[in-house]
Design a protein around this motif. Sequence first.
Motif, PDB file in Angstrom:
ATOM      1  N   THR A  12       0.835  -1.201   0.000  1.00  0.00           N
ATOM      2  CA  THR A  12       0.000   0.000   0.000  1.00  0.00           C
ATOM      3  C   THR A  12       0.869   1.250   0.000  1.00  0.00           C
ATOM      4  O   THR A  12       0.598   2.208  -0.729  1.00  0.00           O
ATOM      5  CB  THR A  12      -0.942   0.004   1.214  1.00  0.00           C
ATOM      6  OG1 THR A  12      -1.727  -1.190   1.196  1.00  0.00           O
ATOM      7  CG2 THR A  12      -1.857   1.200   1.211  1.00  0.00           C
ATOM      8  N   TRP A  15       2.379   1.697  -3.470  1.00  0.00           N
ATOM      9  CA  TRP A  15       1.368   2.202  -4.396  1.00  0.00           C
ATOM     10  C   TRP A  15       1.119   3.694  -4.160  1.00  0.00           C
ATOM     11  O   TRP A  15       1.067   4.476  -5.108  1.00  0.00           O
ATOM     12  CB  TRP A  15       0.071   1.415  -4.249  1.00  0.00           C
ATOM     13  CG  TRP A  15      -0.983   1.888  -5.186  1.00  0.00           C
ATOM     14  CD1 TRP A  15      -1.965   2.793  -4.938  1.00  0.00           C
ATOM     15  CD2 TRP A  15      -1.135   1.521  -6.554  1.00  0.00           C
ATOM     16  NE1 TRP A  15      -2.719   3.008  -6.057  1.00  0.00           N
ATOM     17  CE2 TRP A  15      -2.232   2.228  -7.058  1.00  0.00           C
ATOM     18  CE3 TRP A  15      -0.449   0.651  -7.393  1.00  0.00           C
ATOM     19  CZ2 TRP A  15      -2.660   2.101  -8.370  1.00  0.00           C
ATOM     20  CZ3 TRP A  15      -0.890   0.523  -8.701  1.00  0.00           C
ATOM     21  CH2 TRP A  15      -1.978   1.240  -9.172  1.00  0.00           C
ATOM     22  N   CYS A  16       0.975   4.087  -2.904  1.00  0.00           N
ATOM     23  CA  CYS A  16       0.698   5.496  -2.594  1.00  0.00           C
ATOM     24  C   CYS A  16       1.854   6.398  -3.031  1.00  0.00           C
ATOM     25  O   CYS A  16       1.625   7.472  -3.580  1.00  0.00           O
ATOM     26  CB  CYS A  16       0.418   5.663  -1.102  1.00  0.00           C
ATOM     27  SG  CYS A  16      -1.153   4.950  -0.597  1.00  0.00           S
ATOM     28  N   MET A  19       1.748   6.690  -6.868  1.00  0.00           N
ATOM     29  CA  MET A  19       0.657   7.536  -7.342  1.00  0.00           C
ATOM     30  C   MET A  19       0.898   8.997  -6.979  1.00  0.00           C
ATOM     31  O   MET A  19       0.538   9.902  -7.737  1.00  0.00           O
ATOM     32  CB  MET A  19      -0.683   7.069  -6.765  1.00  0.00           C
ATOM     33  CG  MET A  19      -1.161   5.761  -7.345  1.00  0.00           C
ATOM     34  SD  MET A  19      -1.468   5.887  -9.119  1.00  0.00           S
ATOM     35  CE  MET A  19      -0.305   4.733  -9.754  1.00  0.00           C
ATOM     36  N   THR A  27      -6.560   4.275  -6.330  1.00  0.00           N
ATOM     37  CA  THR A  27      -6.262   3.710  -5.016  1.00  0.00           C
ATOM     38  C   THR A  27      -6.424   2.196  -5.065  1.00  0.00           C
ATOM     39  O   THR A  27      -7.004   1.652  -6.011  1.00  0.00           O
ATOM     40  CB  THR A  27      -7.209   4.272  -3.943  1.00  0.00           C
ATOM     41  OG1 THR A  27      -8.562   3.952  -4.307  1.00  0.00           O
ATOM     42  CG2 THR A  27      -7.058   5.773  -3.791  1.00  0.00           C
ATOM     43  N   VAL A  28      -5.914   1.520  -4.038  1.00  0.00           N
ATOM     44  CA  VAL A  28      -6.087   0.076  -3.907  1.00  0.00           C
ATOM     45  C   VAL A  28      -7.085  -0.161  -2.781  1.00  0.00           C
ATOM     46  O   VAL A  28      -6.893   0.307  -1.658  1.00  0.00           O
ATOM     47  CB  VAL A  28      -4.750  -0.631  -3.603  1.00  0.00           C
ATOM     48  CG1 VAL A  28      -4.968  -2.123  -3.447  1.00  0.00           C
ATOM     49  CG2 VAL A  28      -3.745  -0.354  -4.705  1.00  0.00           C
ATOM     50  N   VAL A  47      -7.524  -2.258  -7.848  1.00  0.00           N
ATOM     51  CA  VAL A  47      -7.157  -0.884  -8.187  1.00  0.00           C
ATOM     52  C   VAL A  47      -8.414  -0.187  -8.695  1.00  0.00           C
ATOM     53  O   VAL A  47      -9.070  -0.662  -9.616  1.00  0.00           O
ATOM     54  CB  VAL A  47      -6.040  -0.854  -9.260  1.00  0.00           C
ATOM     55  CG1 VAL A  47      -5.709   0.570  -9.646  1.00  0.00           C
ATOM     56  CG2 VAL A  47      -4.815  -1.578  -8.762  1.00  0.00           C
ATOM     57  N   LEU A  56      -1.972   0.683 -13.214  1.00  0.00           N
ATOM     58  CA  LEU A  56      -1.398  -0.622 -12.883  1.00  0.00           C
ATOM     59  C   LEU A  56      -0.268  -0.974 -13.844  1.00  0.00           C
ATOM     60  O   LEU A  56       0.764  -1.511 -13.428  1.00  0.00           O
ATOM     61  CB  LEU A  56      -2.486  -1.703 -12.914  1.00  0.00           C
ATOM     62  CG  LEU A  56      -2.088  -3.057 -12.367  1.00  0.00           C
ATOM     63  CD1 LEU A  56      -1.650  -2.947 -10.912  1.00  0.00           C
ATOM     64  CD2 LEU A  56      -3.235  -4.032 -12.486  1.00  0.00           C
ATOM     65  N   PHE A  59       2.738   1.140 -12.846  1.00  0.00           N
ATOM     66  CA  PHE A  59       3.275   0.655 -11.569  1.00  0.00           C
ATOM     67  C   PHE A  59       4.097  -0.606 -11.794  1.00  0.00           C
ATOM     68  O   PHE A  59       5.196  -0.743 -11.259  1.00  0.00           O
ATOM     69  CB  PHE A  59       2.127   0.376 -10.595  1.00  0.00           C
ATOM     70  CG  PHE A  59       2.581  -0.141  -9.261  1.00  0.00           C
ATOM     71  CD1 PHE A  59       3.122   0.714  -8.321  1.00  0.00           C
ATOM     72  CD2 PHE A  59       2.449  -1.481  -8.938  1.00  0.00           C
ATOM     73  CE1 PHE A  59       3.544   0.250  -7.089  1.00  0.00           C
ATOM     74  CE2 PHE A  59       2.857  -1.956  -7.710  1.00  0.00           C
ATOM     75  CZ  PHE A  59       3.409  -1.094  -6.781  1.00  0.00           C
ATOM     76  N   THR A  60       3.591  -1.510 -12.602  1.00  0.00           N
ATOM     77  CA  THR A  60       4.301  -2.765 -12.861  1.00  0.00           C
ATOM     78  C   THR A  60       5.606  -2.509 -13.608  1.00  0.00           C
ATOM     79  O   THR A  60       6.624  -3.115 -13.307  1.00  0.00           O
ATOM     80  CB  THR A  60       3.415  -3.718 -13.686  1.00  0.00           C
ATOM     81  OG1 THR A  60       2.188  -3.902 -12.991  1.00  0.00           O
ATOM     82  CG2 THR A  60       4.083  -5.057 -13.883  1.00  0.00           C
ATOM     83  N   TYR A  63       7.851   1.048 -11.213  1.00  0.00           N
ATOM     84  CA  TYR A  63       8.153   1.198  -9.793  1.00  0.00           C
ATOM     85  C   TYR A  63       9.047   0.066  -9.299  1.00  0.00           C
ATOM     86  O   TYR A  63       8.702  -1.106  -9.433  1.00  0.00           O
ATOM     87  CB  TYR A  63       6.875   1.240  -8.958  1.00  0.00           C
ATOM     88  CG  TYR A  63       7.153   1.716  -7.555  1.00  0.00           C
ATOM     89  CD1 TYR A  63       7.378   3.059  -7.317  1.00  0.00           C
ATOM     90  CD2 TYR A  63       7.221   0.829  -6.497  1.00  0.00           C
ATOM     91  CE1 TYR A  63       7.650   3.514  -6.052  1.00  0.00           C
ATOM     92  CE2 TYR A  63       7.498   1.278  -5.224  1.00  0.00           C
ATOM     93  CZ  TYR A  63       7.704   2.627  -5.001  1.00  0.00           C
ATOM     94  OH  TYR A  63       7.985   3.073  -3.755  1.00  0.00           O
ATOM     95  N   LEU A  97      -2.364  -7.111  -7.359  1.00  0.00           N
ATOM     96  CA  LEU A  97      -3.139  -5.893  -7.590  1.00  0.00           C
ATOM     97  C   LEU A  97      -3.835  -6.089  -8.932  1.00  0.00           C
ATOM     98  O   LEU A  97      -3.208  -6.494  -9.899  1.00  0.00           O
ATOM     99  CB  LEU A  97      -2.230  -4.659  -7.628  1.00  0.00           C
ATOM    100  CG  LEU A  97      -1.483  -4.339  -6.345  1.00  0.00           C
ATOM    101  CD1 LEU A  97      -0.631  -3.094  -6.528  1.00  0.00           C
ATOM    102  CD2 LEU A  97      -2.422  -4.156  -5.178  1.00  0.00           C
TER     103      LEU A  97
END
Length: 158
Positions: A12, A15-16, A19, A27-28, A47, A56, A59-60, A63, A97
């Motif tokens: 989490t 992810w935050c 974003m 958000t998740v 998501v 997503l 992010f994949t 990140y 996710l």
Amino acid sequence: MTDPIAVRNAATGAWCLFMQDRRATETVENWETSTTPDGSPCLSGQVVGDNPALALRLFTADYPIPLGKPGDLRPTVEYRDGRVVTVWRSAGVWVELWHPETPAPRPGPPAAAQRPARPIPAPPRRTAVTVTTPSGRLPLSQRLTNTRRQYASKETAR
């Protein structure tokens, strides 16, 4: 021993942060805990937002999730059960996710073209004057020819 709560908090937080860097609003939510067939704990979160597919995917791809334990795996994308899932393994816990897969619309028969309420008349067309000259030069434009005639008539009027 694996701690799913710590892994969930780390996911989490990752992810935050991601974003926040992108100034996105996704958000998740709806975290669920389950067990895989081999007995490993599994966390699954959906998501939600304006464009979950793009968020997503970025992010994949972008990140860097810290993986420091033996058996940790980098994120990969899978398609299953009508949803797109990013899966990775962290500290012995599988993390998913996902967002629902939106199928592309099937091509149907073409829609009938609608006629406009009233037709718009086309502007009048000028026909091109094609004059062949013995010298092979391009013919003068109509405007230039008219201008020369006007000067010639002024000269003769004097």
